[in-house]
Write a protein that holds these residues in place. Structure first.
Motif, PDB file in Angstrom:
ATOM      1  N   GLY A 177       0.806  -1.225   0.000  1.00  0.00           N
ATOM      2  CA  GLY A 177       0.000   0.000   0.000  1.00  0.00           C
ATOM      3  C   GLY A 177       0.840   1.276   0.000  1.00  0.00           C
ATOM      4  O   GLY A 177       0.312   2.371   0.158  1.00  0.00           O
ATOM      5  N   ALA A 192       0.420   3.640   3.505  1.00  0.00           N
ATOM      6  CA  ALA A 192       0.168   2.515   4.409  1.00  0.00           C
ATOM      7  C   ALA A 192       1.274   2.419   5.457  1.00  0.00           C
ATOM      8  O   ALA A 192       1.023   2.135   6.640  1.00  0.00           O
ATOM      9  CB  ALA A 192       0.077   1.215   3.605  1.00  0.00           C
ATOM     10  N   GLN A 200      -7.491  -0.636   3.696  1.00  0.00           N
ATOM     11  CA  GLN A 200      -7.346  -0.734   2.233  1.00  0.00           C
ATOM     12  C   GLN A 200      -8.482  -1.519   1.601  1.00  0.00           C
ATOM     13  O   GLN A 200      -8.599  -1.600   0.394  1.00  0.00           O
ATOM     14  CB  GLN A 200      -6.018  -1.419   1.885  1.00  0.00           C
ATOM     15  CG  GLN A 200      -4.799  -0.587   2.262  1.00  0.00           C
ATOM     16  CD  GLN A 200      -3.524  -1.391   2.294  1.00  0.00           C
ATOM     17  OE1 GLN A 200      -3.547  -2.604   2.093  1.00  0.00           O
ATOM     18  NE2 GLN A 200      -2.428  -0.748   2.561  1.00  0.00           N
TER      19      GLN A 200
END
Ligand SMILES: *Cc1c(COP(=O)(O)O)cnc(C)c1O
Length: 382
Positions: A308, A312, A381
């Motif tokens: 990600g 992330a 996500q």
């Protein structure tokens, strides 16, 4: 003469070296000596030349590395000192993923015309490094590298550099002398950011250089000692005393932190929020075989690449309770950091790479905190 036996095991040296003699009423530990000047007629003279607290720290580190140690104001003061040994217009070879501050100094010296070149190389690629050695004055090695955790073939590289007549320095900050002894493998000088594992409590900044017990090493020691007296990149006495106290438990801290890191690396490798785990202790790691040959353990730094991207990775560093988002490493507490948050970090370090400095807490507590945060990253996500 030091009153310890160099043949003792490192664990015992860490505890017993650098102590005052066992005479009645002597303190067991070297005290902090705060002095800018000493009564004339002896050898110490002035506070920029000598200090008994430095000497105690240097005796322990020297015993652990198998050489003669000198303490400096910081790891980067030690790097600057080594670079000062290079003649004007000289050439220094360094790992492309060396510690950022080391690369910064090299860049500045090339820009200023002080060095004629400082080629950077993938230090895990032995052939590529050896190709650059002819014509170099100094070769800086770092293994494992910070933060990419690449492992260099120290024996082959040290032999190649010395054969070519250049000086070879190994930054041993990540491994510590308990896991890797570069002077035995053929290095001329070992460099430490003692800020990290040697001191181990995230409460001071300190550096060190250790020279080999060879004629060339002795020559380098004299040069370095004179240079430190003249330039004044000397350590603070209190910092050195704290680092000496830290050294007394180095073996316990490194053993526990590395055991925690090995367990966490295995679990992280199976977590769906992670794209890649870099840790030389994992059999799948490109540096594993080499590290197994030249190290006594794999250390306690893990670098992970979070699925990600940078976003992330940043989310992860914001979502833990025990793991502290902070730079630096090697303390008793677990910390981690997305390295590319620094504008100066090298572009070949992935921007989702989080460097983890595993501490000595309970491993299940560390994992519970980390895996909860990683599950949260995944859920965000979905
Ligand atoms: C931190 C670090 C340095 C620099 O040391 P300071 O004590 O911060 O000046 C050098 N090399 C490595 C590998 C480091 O991690």
């Amino acid at each position: 003469m030091p009153d310890f036996e160099p043949s003792l095991s490192p664990d015992t040296l860490a505890v017993t070296a650098g102590r005052p003699p066992h005479t009645p009423d002597a303190p067991l530990n070297q005290p902090v000596v705060l002095a800018s000047t000493y009564v004339a007629g002896g050898e110490m003279e002035y506070g920029r030349y000598d200090n008994p607290t430095w000497t105690a720290f240097e005796e322990v580190l020297g015993a652990l590395e198998g050489g003669r140690a000198l303490a400096y104001a910081s790891g980067l003061a030690a790097v600057a000192t080594v670079l000062d040994l290079v003649p004007v217009g000289g050439v220094v070879v360094a790992p492309r993923h060396a510690y950022l501050g080391t690369l910064g100094q090299l860049g500045d010296l090339v820009d200023a015309g002080r060095l004629s070149a400082a080629p950077l190389v993938d230090v895990a690629d032995t052939e590529a490094v050896l190709e650059l050695v002819p014509g170099a004055d100094l070769v800086i090695l770092e293994s494992p590298t910070n933060p990419a955790l690449e492992v260099a073939d120290l024996a082959a590289l040290c032999a190649g550099v010395r054969e070519a007549g250049a000086v070879v320095v190994v930054d041993n900050t990540f491994a510590t002398p308990l896991l890797q002894r570069p002077l035995e493998i053929g290095a001329d000088i070992v460099l430490h950011s003692a800020t990290k594992y040697l001191a181990g409590h995230s409460d001071l900044v300190l550096g060190a250089l250790v020279t080999a017990p060879t004629p060339r090493g002795e020559q380098l020691h004299e040069l370095l000692l004179n240079h430190r007296k003249k330039i004044g990149a000397i350590p603070g006495t209190f910092e050195t005393w704290l680092a000496l106290r830290g050294l007394r438990t180095l073996h316990l801290r490194v053993e526990r932190a590395a055991a925690n890191a090995a367990e966490l690396a295995r679990r992280l490798a199976d977590h769906p929020a992670i794209e890649r785990v870099r840790y030389p202790g994992l059999p799948s790691d490109p540096g594993h075989r080499r590290a197994s040959e030249q190290m006594k353990g794999y250390g306690a730094v893990i670098s992970i690449e979070v699925r990600g991207g940078a976003e992330a990775a940043d989310r992860l560093t914001r979502s833990t309770r025990l793991w502290v988002h902070a730079t630096s490493l090697g303390g008793v507490e677990s910390t981690f950091e997305r390295r590319r948050r620094w504008a100066g970090e090298i572009a070949t370090i992935p921007d989702n790479l989080v460097r983890m400095s595993v501490g000595i807490e309970n491993v299940e507590d560390l994992w519970a905190d980390l895996s909860t945060a990683l599950d949260g990253v995944l859920a965000s996500q979905a």
